[in-house]
Write a protein that holds these residues in place. Sequence first.
Motif, mmCIF file in Angstrom:
data_model
loop_
_atom_site.group_PDB
_atom_site.id
_atom_site.type_symbol
_atom_site.label_atom_id
_atom_site.label_comp_id
_atom_site.label_asym_id
_atom_site.label_seq_id
_atom_site.Cartn_x
_atom_site.Cartn_y
_atom_site.Cartn_z
ATOM 1 N N MET A 127 -10.502 -2.274 -5.344
ATOM 2 C CA MET A 127 -9.630 -2.886 -4.668
ATOM 3 C C MET A 127 -9.296 -4.364 -5.252
ATOM 4 O O MET A 127 -10.347 -4.995 -5.188
ATOM 5 N N ASN A 128 -8.336 -5.209 -3.872
ATOM 6 C CA ASN A 128 -8.002 -6.497 -4.326
ATOM 7 C C ASN A 128 -10.116 -6.910 -3.302
ATOM 8 O O ASN A 128 -10.913 -6.136 -2.770
ATOM 9 N N ALA A 182 -10.023 -9.394 -1.434
ATOM 10 C CA ALA A 182 -10.679 -9.822 -0.123
ATOM 11 C C ALA A 182 -10.975 -8.794 0.857
ATOM 12 O O ALA A 182 -11.174 -7.694 1.693
ATOM 13 N N GLU A 183 -10.165 -7.169 0.467
ATOM 14 C CA GLU A 183 -10.249 -5.774 0.618
ATOM 15 C C GLU A 183 -11.570 -5.107 0.822
ATOM 16 O O GLU A 183 -12.402 -4.974 2.330
ATOM 17 N N LEU A 194 -7.798 2.848 5.099
ATOM 18 C CA LEU A 194 -7.412 2.397 3.908
ATOM 19 C C LEU A 194 -6.931 3.690 3.017
ATOM 20 O O LEU A 194 -7.184 5.543 3.722
ATOM 21 N N PRO A 222 -3.197 -4.131 -3.531
ATOM 22 C CA PRO A 222 -2.708 -3.931 -2.497
ATOM 23 C C PRO A 222 -3.555 -4.031 -1.503
ATOM 24 O O PRO A 222 -4.342 -3.248 -1.305
ATOM 25 N N ASP A 223 -3.476 -5.279 -0.195
ATOM 26 C CA ASP A 223 -4.100 -4.431 0.587
ATOM 27 C C ASP A 223 -4.133 -3.058 1.390
ATOM 28 O O ASP A 223 -2.944 -3.033 1.118
ATOM 29 N N GLY A 224 -5.301 -2.649 2.557
ATOM 30 C CA GLY A 224 -4.542 -1.581 2.975
ATOM 31 C C GLY A 224 -4.886 0.110 1.772
ATOM 32 O O GLY A 224 -4.784 1.068 2.360
ATOM 33 N N THR A 282 -14.163 -7.241 0.181
ATOM 34 C CA THR A 282 -15.065 -8.394 1.633
ATOM 35 C C THR A 282 -15.289 -7.247 3.246
ATOM 36 O O THR A 282 -16.437 -7.571 3.813
ATOM 37 N N ARG A 283 -13.791 -7.158 3.597
ATOM 38 C CA ARG A 283 -12.935 -6.224 4.565
ATOM 39 C C ARG A 283 -14.343 -4.768 5.408
ATOM 40 O O ARG A 283 -14.671 -4.469 5.906
ATOM 41 N N GLN A 284 -14.688 -4.800 3.677
ATOM 42 C CA GLN A 284 -15.105 -3.002 4.262
ATOM 43 C C GLN A 284 -16.917 -3.723 3.877
ATOM 44 O O GLN A 284 -17.946 -2.365 3.765
ATOM 45 N N ALA A 338 0.532 -1.300 0.425
ATOM 46 C CA ALA A 338 -0.216 0.196 -0.088
ATOM 47 C C ALA A 338 0.856 1.643 -0.378
ATOM 48 O O ALA A 338 2.102 1.422 0.553
#
Length: 774
Positions: free
Chosen positions: A714-715, A717-718, A680, A746-748, A720-722, A431
Amino acid sequence: MSAQPTGTAPDLINIEVDGKPTQIRKGAMIIEAADAIGVSIPRFCYHRKLPIAANCRMCLVDVEMGGKLMPKPQPACATPVAEGMKVMTRSDKALKFQKDVMEFLLINHPLDCPVCDQGGECELQDVALGYGRSVSRFTERKRAVADENIGPLVATEMTRCIHCTRCVRFTSEIAGTYELGGMNRSEDLQIGTYIGKTIETELSGNIIDVCPVGALTNKPFQFKARAWELIAKPSIGYHDALGSNLWLHVRRGEVMRTVPRDNEAVNECWLSDRDRYSHQGMYAGDRIGKPEIKRNGQWQVVGWEEALEFAGEALKKAPGSELGMLVHPASSNEEGDLLMRLARGLGSAHVDHRLRQLDFADNAVARPFGLPVAEVGQIRAALLVGSDLRHEMPLLNHRVHQASKKGARIYAINPARFDFNYKLAGEAIVAPSALVDALLTLARAAVAAGAPAPAALADAIAAAAGDDAGNDTIAALKSGPAVVILGEAAVTHPQASWLRAIARFIADATGAGYDELPVGANAVGLARLRVVPGNGGLDAQAMLAQPRKSYVLYGVEPPHDFADGAAALNALRAAEQVVAFSAYASPALREVADVILPIALLPESEATLVNVDGLAQGVAAGAKAPGEARPGWKVLRALGGALQLAGFEFDDLAGLREGIAGRAVSERQGLAARVTTGGLSRLATWPIYRMDAVLRRATALNAHPLNRAPAARMNAAEATRQGLAAGDTVRVVEALLPLVIDAAVPDGAVWIEAAHDLTATLPPYGASITLSKA
C-alpha cells in the motif's frame, strides 16, 4: 485491353548482387537485398529486427556505382541500395577484408569451443570456418573480462564477447528497458549492466538468441547437453493465449530447453521468458506418473484399469445434478470436447473453465481479438483498461511498445501504477472499487463527442464526472488505427460486466478495435466448444457457493487456480467424491481428491489450442510424459468407454476431431449490481510466473526478481492512516504478510498478489480487506 504499367514501381530499386539482378524497396540496405535472393553475406552485428549498428564490419562488400568501383569496401548492413548499384560479395578485395576482420575478431576470443554451450550452433564458429585463418599471427596476451551475474536465466562468459551490441540494442529497442550498455573504449570495452544487477525484462532470454557467440547462454541449460544431441520438435506456448510458436529441444524424451520459432503474425522471432523457461516445471518433484486412489485416508498406487473403475463408480454415486466439472482454461480443444461429452453422459450441466472470473452477470466468454495481433504494432492510439500488459501477455505488450516508438499515444485506466516500458500519454490510477467510475468518465467524454449512449449504460454515463483528460483520450482513439485492450485485472474484476460493456462502447464510439485478453491459454477454444454451463447449469463461482456432492477437477490445482481459493477448498472438502485429472499431486489436491489420474502436459500430448486471433494451432507430442501418465484425451476416452457413454466410440485422435463441432455461447446483456465496499479493497493480480501449476514449479523463473515474495502493498499515506509502517508484519485473515510501501498502489487499496501459498485462500479480488498489526 487497358495499358499495363511499365518500368519499376516507384518504391522499388533495381540492383545487382553477385551478377544476379533483383528489385528491393527504396531505403533497404544491401544485406537485405542479398538475403532476399539467397546470397550469403557474413555478419555478426546485423539482425533484421534490431537497429543498425555497423560495428562488426564483417559484412564488407565491393560496390560499383555508375560504372565506377568505390575505393573502399562498404558495410552491407548500413549501405542503402541505389538504382543501378552492383554489389560483389565474393570479390578478391571483399574476401580479403572479410578475412582480415575475422582475424581481428579472433585475436581476443578465448577459443574455448569444447566447453562452450554455444558450440555447434555458434555464428562465430560457422563464419570462422569460412573466413578464418588456420593459424593465428597474434602472439600477445589475450584480454579477459570479469563476468557479471545478471540473474537466474542468462549465463555470462563475457571474455567471449565480440562487441556486436545485439544484446544492448535488444534491451533498449525491443525490451525497452535499457539494462545493458557498453563501458570504456577500445580494448577495455565491456558489455554489462555497469552496477551488476539482474536483467529484469520479461523478454531477457532473447538476448541468448541474438548473441552470435557464447557470451550469453541459457543458464538453466548450462552444461546439460550439446546441440547435436537435441531433436527440435515444433510446439506452442501455453501460459497465455497468444500461442507463441516455439521449438522444444528434446533429448531422450525430455525437454532440455525451448527456443522461439518464427511466426510474424504471432510472436515474430521472440519468446517470453515465461514460455522459454517453464519446461523446468514439467519435472517437479510432485509430478505424478501413476494413478492413485485414496482408501481409508491412505493413498495407494494402482493400475489404470482399477483407477478408471474407481473413478467411474465415484462419478455414478451422485446424480448428474450434483456433479460439478471445473476445467483449467489451458485444456485443449480435444479435452474440452470430451469433457462435455462426459458431462452430458452423466447428466450434468455444471461445467465451466472460467475459474478466475468473479462476475457472470453477462455470461461472458473469451472472444478472438477485434484487432489482430499483427496489426497492433501499427496503431496510433491505445487504451489499456485494467491491464498489466507486460506481465499478462508480454509479446502483445511488445507490439504496443513498438507502436509507441512510432508515435502512438497510450492511455491507461488501472487499479495500480503498473510498470510499462513506454511513456503513457495519460493515466488514471484508482482503487479497484472505483475502476468502473473512472471508465464511465471516459464514456461520458465519448458521448459528449457525439456517440449515442447504450440504453443499459445511459444513466450511469450521465451521472459520471466530467474530465478534460477523457476528451483527449477519445480524440486520440478517433485519430486513426486504435485499440481498446481489456486486461486480466478487468476481466477478473468483481464488476467485469460493467468494465466490458463500457470498454466495448468506447471502442465502438471511436472506431477502435476491441481486444479482451482471455484468461487461459485456450479460453477462446473452450468458449467455442461451449465448455460452459448448460441450461440450468451453475458457473464456476456458483458451483463453489452452492457445493456439489461430486466434482471433476481437470488440470486444476486448488486453491491457486481459483478466484476464491478459500471457497474452492471448502466446497471440495465437503464433497463426497472428487475425481482429479492432474499432472501434479500437490498436498491440497491430495487432501480433497479421492482419485488422481495422471495426465500429460501440452508438450507431451497431441492437442489443438485456439489463440487470441481465433487461430487454431495443432501440436504433436514433443516429449514423453513420466511413468504411466497419458494424454488427457486418452484418459477421458478410456473413462467414457468404461462408463459406456455415447460419444466415446472413436478409435484415434482423427476420429475424435471429426466429431468436434464449435457451438456459439449466448452472452447476456446483464450488469452486476454496483456494490460499494468500505475501507480497503483488495487488488489481486496473478504474478507473471505463478499463472499456472507448471510456472509455479519452474525453479529459475521462481528465483527471478519479477516473482516477488508475497506481501501486502500500500502507499505510504494509506499505511499511515491504517497505523502501519514499512516492515510491519500484518495479519490478513489467517495469513501473516510483510507490509511493503509501494507508491504504485492508490488510496483505498491493498495489493496482495494471488497464487502464492500464503495468499491463495485470502478474500478475492475487490473484497473488503482488514489489516491488523501482528
